[in-house]
Write a protein that holds these residues in place. Structure first.
Motif, mmCIF file in Angstrom:
data_model
loop_
_atom_site.group_PDB
_atom_site.id
_atom_site.type_symbol
_atom_site.label_atom_id
_atom_site.label_comp_id
_atom_site.label_asym_id
_atom_site.label_seq_id
_atom_site.Cartn_x
_atom_site.Cartn_y
_atom_site.Cartn_z
ATOM 1 N N GLY A 45 -8.472 11.468 -2.010
ATOM 2 C CA GLY A 45 -7.382 10.815 -2.715
ATOM 3 C C GLY A 45 -6.850 11.683 -3.826
ATOM 4 O O GLY A 45 -7.338 12.788 -4.065
ATOM 5 N N LEU A 98 -6.258 1.755 -4.170
ATOM 6 C CA LEU A 98 -5.311 2.151 -3.130
ATOM 7 C C LEU A 98 -5.149 3.670 -3.032
ATOM 8 O O LEU A 98 -4.544 4.169 -2.096
ATOM 9 C CB LEU A 98 -3.936 1.502 -3.371
ATOM 10 C CG LEU A 98 -3.900 -0.013 -3.197
ATOM 11 C CD1 LEU A 98 -2.510 -0.542 -3.551
ATOM 12 C CD2 LEU A 98 -4.282 -0.416 -1.787
ATOM 13 N N GLN A 99 -5.704 4.383 -3.990
ATOM 14 C CA GLN A 99 -5.591 5.841 -3.993
ATOM 15 C C GLN A 99 -6.812 6.528 -3.384
ATOM 16 O O GLN A 99 -6.867 7.752 -3.317
ATOM 17 C CB GLN A 99 -5.397 6.368 -5.423
ATOM 18 C CG GLN A 99 -4.307 5.702 -6.207
ATOM 19 C CD GLN A 99 -2.968 5.689 -5.500
ATOM 20 O OE1 GLN A 99 -2.589 6.646 -4.840
ATOM 21 N NE2 GLN A 99 -2.257 4.595 -5.623
ATOM 22 N N LYS A 132 0.830 -1.198 0.000
ATOM 23 C CA LYS A 132 0.000 0.000 0.000
ATOM 24 C C LYS A 132 0.867 1.253 0.000
ATOM 25 O O LYS A 132 0.629 2.185 -0.757
ATOM 26 C CB LYS A 132 -0.939 0.014 1.205
ATOM 27 C CG LYS A 132 -1.838 1.244 1.211
ATOM 28 C CD LYS A 132 -2.805 1.239 2.344
ATOM 29 C CE LYS A 132 -3.721 2.419 2.398
ATOM 30 N NZ LYS A 132 -3.471 3.576 1.606
ATOM 31 N N GLN A 138 2.880 10.586 3.456
ATOM 32 C CA GLN A 138 1.978 9.673 4.166
ATOM 33 C C GLN A 138 2.182 9.798 5.679
ATOM 34 O O GLN A 138 1.210 9.856 6.436
ATOM 35 C CB GLN A 138 2.218 8.232 3.722
ATOM 36 C CG GLN A 138 1.807 7.974 2.274
ATOM 37 C CD GLN A 138 2.191 6.593 1.811
ATOM 38 O OE1 GLN A 138 1.819 5.607 2.441
ATOM 39 N NE2 GLN A 138 2.927 6.506 0.720
ATOM 40 N N TYR A 168 -5.234 13.877 3.937
ATOM 41 C CA TYR A 168 -4.680 13.211 2.763
ATOM 42 C C TYR A 168 -3.938 14.259 1.934
ATOM 43 O O TYR A 168 -4.545 15.212 1.454
ATOM 44 C CB TYR A 168 -5.795 12.574 1.926
ATOM 45 C CG TYR A 168 -5.300 11.581 0.906
ATOM 46 C CD1 TYR A 168 -5.289 10.222 1.176
ATOM 47 C CD2 TYR A 168 -4.816 12.006 -0.327
ATOM 48 C CE1 TYR A 168 -4.831 9.309 0.250
ATOM 49 C CE2 TYR A 168 -4.350 11.101 -1.257
ATOM 50 C CZ TYR A 168 -4.354 9.749 -0.974
ATOM 51 O OH TYR A 168 -3.891 8.853 -1.896
ATOM 52 N N ASN A 169 -2.643 14.102 1.836
ATOM 53 C CA ASN A 169 -1.787 15.012 1.071
ATOM 54 C C ASN A 169 -1.920 16.470 1.537
ATOM 55 O O ASN A 169 -1.974 17.397 0.742
ATOM 56 C CB ASN A 169 -2.072 14.892 -0.425
ATOM 57 C CG ASN A 169 -0.866 15.275 -1.259
ATOM 58 O OD1 ASN A 169 0.269 14.964 -0.905
ATOM 59 N ND2 ASN A 169 -1.095 15.970 -2.366
ATOM 60 N N LYS A 188 -9.508 7.132 -0.274
ATOM 61 C CA LYS A 188 -9.830 7.017 1.145
ATOM 62 C C LYS A 188 -11.329 7.242 1.287
ATOM 63 O O LYS A 188 -11.863 8.233 0.793
ATOM 64 C CB LYS A 188 -9.043 8.059 1.943
ATOM 65 C CG LYS A 188 -9.188 7.920 3.434
ATOM 66 C CD LYS A 188 -8.168 8.796 4.143
ATOM 67 C CE LYS A 188 -8.045 8.384 5.588
ATOM 68 N NZ LYS A 188 -6.940 9.065 6.235
ATOM 69 N N ASN A 218 2.569 1.717 -3.424
ATOM 70 C CA ASN A 218 1.685 2.055 -4.535
ATOM 71 C C ASN A 218 0.906 3.343 -4.335
ATOM 72 O O ASN A 218 0.121 3.727 -5.183
ATOM 73 C CB ASN A 218 0.720 0.897 -4.793
ATOM 74 C CG ASN A 218 1.431 -0.296 -5.372
ATOM 75 O OD1 ASN A 218 2.201 -0.169 -6.309
ATOM 76 N ND2 ASN A 218 1.194 -1.469 -4.803
ATOM 77 N N ASP A 219 1.107 3.995 -3.221
ATOM 78 C CA ASP A 219 0.419 5.252 -2.943
ATOM 79 C C ASP A 219 1.033 6.347 -3.810
ATOM 80 O O ASP A 219 2.250 6.383 -4.015
ATOM 81 C CB ASP A 219 0.569 5.594 -1.455
ATOM 82 C CG ASP A 219 -0.466 6.595 -0.984
ATOM 83 O OD1 ASP A 219 -0.590 7.660 -1.617
ATOM 84 O OD2 ASP A 219 -1.130 6.312 0.022
ATOM 85 N N ARG A 220 0.220 7.235 -4.322
ATOM 86 C CA ARG A 220 0.721 8.339 -5.150
ATOM 87 C C ARG A 220 1.384 9.429 -4.314
ATOM 88 O O ARG A 220 1.998 10.338 -4.853
ATOM 89 C CB ARG A 220 -0.419 8.928 -5.985
ATOM 90 C CG ARG A 220 -0.885 7.964 -7.062
ATOM 91 C CD ARG A 220 -2.034 8.510 -7.885
ATOM 92 N NE ARG A 220 -2.408 7.538 -8.909
ATOM 93 C CZ ARG A 220 -3.520 7.596 -9.616
ATOM 94 N NH1 ARG A 220 -4.375 8.575 -9.423
ATOM 95 N NH2 ARG A 220 -3.785 6.675 -10.516
ATOM 96 N N ARG A 221 1.245 9.338 -3.006
ATOM 97 C CA ARG A 221 1.946 10.259 -2.101
ATOM 98 C C ARG A 221 3.304 9.660 -1.762
ATOM 99 O O ARG A 221 3.472 8.453 -1.763
ATOM 100 C CB ARG A 221 1.156 10.454 -0.800
ATOM 101 C CG ARG A 221 -0.215 11.025 -0.966
ATOM 102 C CD ARG A 221 -0.990 11.001 0.337
ATOM 103 N NE ARG A 221 -1.263 9.609 0.724
ATOM 104 C CZ ARG A 221 -1.726 9.235 1.903
ATOM 105 N NH1 ARG A 221 -1.958 10.123 2.850
ATOM 106 N NH2 ARG A 221 -1.961 7.960 2.163
#
Length: 195
Positions: free
Chosen positions: A164, A149-150, A37, A48, A79-80, A152, A40-43
């Protein structure tokens, strides 16, 4: 007799070892899933961690207010660097205080205030929200159009909030999925749209 006692003792030790190893396998499996996770997160990993720390920092700010602790039901999800505030408070003054205290966390760059004025929801409604969130996540995971996974998913009083970093097509698909689930009263987008 002594041999069988030793054998039973050895068998018990082996059994205990097998049980403890199964726990290790579960822990390793959970760690592997978490690593996937995170990877593969874009953050970034740093972002994170900063988001998790900001969640805790806002909760801490709220905990310093007796009125918020006693009269409101609040949840923060970051988130971000974007904070989503949800829950219920009995009056606008407490909503304003919750937002003001969240603004004191310097990491947060934007706040989506979705706190509703009203009495805090009960345990039955909270249980329904958990079940509803599970349904939304399951449908999103099963849909190829959305990188699950992107996303929430936050649910408060049958309202679904989606966060996300998604492109516009992914975000639209996620909202469409959530809207078409029985029991969802409303869907609120809190996405960061990326190209």
């Amino acid at each position: 007799m002594i041999k069988s006692a030793k054998y039973l003792g050895l068998l018990g030790t082996v059994f205990a070892l097998v049980l403890s190893l199964q726990g290790c396998v579960v822990a390793v499996g959970a760690a592997g899933a978490m690593a996937a996770k995170v990877a593969n997160d874009r953050r970034t990993v740093g972002t994170q961690l900063d988001d998790q720390n900001a969640d805790a920092a806002v909760s801490y700010q709220w905990s310093k207010s007796e009125a918020l602790k006693e009269q409101a039901n609040l949840q923060v999800d970051v988130y971000n660097g974007v904070a989503l505030l949800t829950g219920q408070a009995p009056n606008q003054g407490l909503v304003d205080e919750a937002v003001q205290r969240a603004q004191e966390v310097s990491y947060i760059k934007k706040i989506h205030n979705q706190i509703r004025i009203g009495e805090p929801i009960g345990a039955g409604t909270q249980a329904n929200d958990i079940w509803l969130a599970s349904k939304v996540r399951t449908k999103i995971v099963a849909d190829e159009r959305v990188p699950a996974l992107q996303v929430k998913v936050v649910v408060q009083d049958s309202e679904v909030f989606l966060m996300g970093r998604l492109n516009n097509l992914e975000a639209t698909a996620a909202v469409d999925i959530a809207r078409n689930i029985t029991g969802v009263a409303r869907v609120v987008r809190a996405f960061e749209i990326v190209q």
